[in-house]
Every structure is written in structure tokens, then in C-alpha cells.
Scaffold this motif. Sequence first.
Motif, short mmCIF file in Angstrom:
data_model
loop_
_atom_site.label_atom_id
_atom_site.label_comp_id
_atom_site.label_asym_id
_atom_site.label_seq_id
_atom_site.Cartn_x
_atom_site.Cartn_y
_atom_site.Cartn_z
N LEU A 82 35.30 -23.78 -3.79
CA LEU A 82 36.71 -24.92 -3.07
C LEU A 82 37.06 -25.92 -3.51
CD1 LEU A 82 35.40 -23.59 0.79
CD2 LEU A 82 37.09 -21.96 -0.76
N LEU A 83 36.91 -26.59 -3.53
CA LEU A 83 37.40 -27.76 -3.97
C LEU A 83 37.80 -28.02 -5.50
CD1 LEU A 83 35.89 -30.71 -1.67
CD2 LEU A 83 37.59 -30.05 -1.48
N ARG A 84 36.72 -27.52 -6.67
CA ARG A 84 36.40 -27.56 -7.96
C ARG A 84 36.93 -26.91 -8.43
NH1 ARG A 84 30.83 -30.99 -8.71
NH2 ARG A 84 30.92 -32.36 -7.53
N LYS A 85 36.87 -25.26 -7.67
CA LYS A 85 37.62 -24.36 -8.66
C LYS A 85 39.41 -24.59 -8.41
CE LYS A 85 32.84 -22.18 -9.35
NZ LYS A 85 31.95 -20.32 -9.19
N SER A 86 39.38 -23.48 -9.64
CA SER A 86 40.90 -22.59 -8.83
C SER A 86 40.82 -21.99 -7.88
CB SER A 86 42.09 -22.36 -10.92
OG SER A 86 41.28 -21.25 -11.24
N LEU A 87 42.53 -21.39 -7.64
CA LEU A 87 41.82 -20.51 -6.64
C LEU A 87 41.89 -19.22 -7.51
CD1 LEU A 87 43.22 -19.33 -3.87
CD2 LEU A 87 44.82 -18.91 -4.90
N MET A 88 41.73 -18.84 -8.49
CA MET A 88 41.95 -17.42 -8.88
C MET A 88 40.68 -17.51 -9.15
SD MET A 88 44.58 -15.59 -8.87
CE MET A 88 43.65 -14.03 -9.56
N GLN A 89 40.01 -18.73 -9.90
CA GLN A 89 38.18 -18.95 -10.20
C GLN A 89 37.56 -18.64 -8.89
OE1 GLN A 89 37.49 -22.13 -12.63
NE2 GLN A 89 34.72 -21.41 -13.22
N ALA A 90 38.24 -19.26 -8.16
CA ALA A 90 36.87 -19.03 -6.55
C ALA A 90 36.79 -17.98 -5.92
CB ALA A 90 37.92 -20.32 -6.22
N VAL A 91 38.18 -16.80 -5.85
CA VAL A 91 37.91 -16.23 -4.74
C VAL A 91 37.41 -14.89 -5.68
CG1 VAL A 91 39.43 -14.33 -3.73
CG2 VAL A 91 39.89 -17.58 -3.90
N GLY A 92 37.61 -14.61 -7.54
CA GLY A 92 37.29 -13.82 -8.28
C GLY A 92 35.42 -14.22 -8.00
#
Length: 372
Positions: A82-92
Motif C-alpha cells: 500500500l505504501l511502496r507501490k503505485s496505485l495501478m501496480q498495487a491493485v493489479g
Amino acid sequence: MIDTLRNVTGATVPGTPEENDRDLALDFDKGVLIILVIVGHLIQYILYRDEGFWDSPFFKWIYMFHMPLFMAISGYISCRALLRKSLMQAVGDRAMQLLVPMLFWCALLETAKLAMLPRAPDASGNILQLLNDVAGTYWFIWAALVCFLLVKILSIFKRWSPWILFLSVILIALAPLTFSIFPLIKYTYPFFCLGFSFAQSRDWWTSITRAYKPLLIMSASIATLVCFLAWRKDTYVYNNLVLVKDMQSAKDVLLMLFGSAAASAIMSELFQKCWRVGRSNRVVRFIAVEMGQSTLVLYLIQGMAFRLLDSIQYAEPSDLTSKLALAGILGAAIVLVALMVRRTVRDIPYLSQLILGTSPRPLCQAGQPADK
């Protein structure tokens, strides 16, 4: 709960270097919790085929904490992504981990139902039944994904995230959404946020609670006992739908949330004590290493099994001994099948992602020599 989560730094994926650093105490918690998920469903579908399970003290105790604590652990170990990844990468990444295997097991479920049960010619009814199976059978998967998405969006506002997170818990809990699995999301979202918040400031929380730990444990134990005695049918999220419409419903919702928080804290502390005392025991390590690291596939397979059981007609055992024997056989079969599936496909590319939601382990970890 705090001691259990203290040493964990984030989620790990089999096949990554971080896997060797995973906290087995947390895996033990997850292993016990997934066992309780199966036991709770066995109580509901085998021991009681009517509404009697609402009054079962064992069912009540399990359902006070097992999913809230599971969601708190999910929030905690999701902190790094949640803190280190971008929104698209984290959700993907999270969607690939959760949705892909869920859709695979849903396809198996629908195939089995199609083969075993006649379907009505009404196309719209079949579609509604399919949507109900996809959402209802694996509601925790959808709840975990939605909670993850909401917190990730809110974490963009890093400076004010604690206050925004707290406000979001209040707003979502009070939202008048009572259809499908929205009540279950409203119920578990505060616990996901609690786990995520603790992961951000675990050292501070640990230092604060350490000095008052005996008092906190005693207070939480008393609160849990009182909530257990006051818990009734309308206290369950499945019946109150986290909907506040009058004073009585407000009491039911508050009792549910407060009782679940207190019971989760006490049971987490109990699990931690059990791990400290018995971590060299084979059974305890089996729960941590095999069950705790197979929670997703265990959840998916048991969901499929109990959905099928709920759809077919069968002769119920008349006496308690026979029911207990049937429950034991079914529970053991679910665990055995899940562990066999995991051991069979966990090292196979694509299949491990499709069936387990994980990447295959490197060859050196799978018992084969590593390339130098």
C-alpha cells in the motif's frame, strides 16, 4: 494482536527472497483462523441444517473474531504494498493474487453444479445465481480487495492519512448499503484499517501497550466475556447488516464491532502464547507452515465444498455422533485436498498463479539445484 504482528514487515510471495524472513507466528495465526473458518461452516452445514446454529456457543465464539482478525492481519501485511507501490501496480498485483484463483475455483464450482444439478430454463435466474455464487461464496476475497483499494486511494494523502482513514471508517460503517456483500465489507473494513494503521506505527504502539499489557489483557477479557453473553442472533452482521436505523440496531452494531475487536485482541494474544510455547511441536509447525501458508487455497476449496453441500439434498444423520463423524471426515477431506493441490502445482509456472494465486518458487527452493 500487537505482539503477534510486531515482527512482520510486509507480505511475502512464495518464490521471493523475503519468503525466508516471514514470521511463522503470523502464519500460525492464519492457520488456526482458516481451521476455524472450516469448523464454523461445518457447524452450520453439518451439525445444524436449520437456524439452530445461531444459538450455538461454539459458532458464536468463532464468528466473534475469526474474520475480523483475518482482515486485521490482511491490512497489516498489505502495508508494504500500500505504501511502496503505485496505485495501478498495487491493485493489479492484488487482483492477480486474489481474483485469478477465485475465478478459477468459481468456474469449477459452476461446472460441478451444472453437472450435478438441473438448471432452470430462465436465463436471468441463472445469471443471478451465478453472480450470487461468485460474490457470496467468496465474499472475503471481494472484501479484502475493496478494503485494499480504499486504503490505497486514501494513502495517497500521506500527510493526513490517519485522520482520513479514521473518517473513512466512520463513513463506511454508517453508509446505508445493505445489499449483496456490502454489509460484510462495512463490518471488516475497520479491522483492515486497524491492521494497516498498526503496521505504520508498530514500534509506537508496542511501546505504549507494553507497560499496560496485563491491564489491557484483563480489560479485553472482561469485555469479550460480557459481549459473548450479550451476543444474540441480531448481533451477527448477516442479520443486522451493519444498518443503524433505531436505538436497538445501533446497540447491535456497536456490540458486534466492539465485541469483535475485544475477542480478536484476546485470541491473537492466545495464539501468540501457543506459538511461543509449542513452536517446536510438529503439530504447531504443521499449522503454521502448511495451513498458515495455504490459507487462500483452503478458503477457496472450502467455499466451493460448502456451496455445493448447500445446493444438494442429502440424508442428514439423525444422531450427534454421526454428524460429528461426518463433519470430521469432510473437514479432513477439505484440508487434504487443499494441501495436495498446493504441493502439486506450487512449482509449476502459470498453474501456481491460476490455482493458488502465487508465483512458482525458484528451482533451488523446490528441491532442485540452482544455476550458478
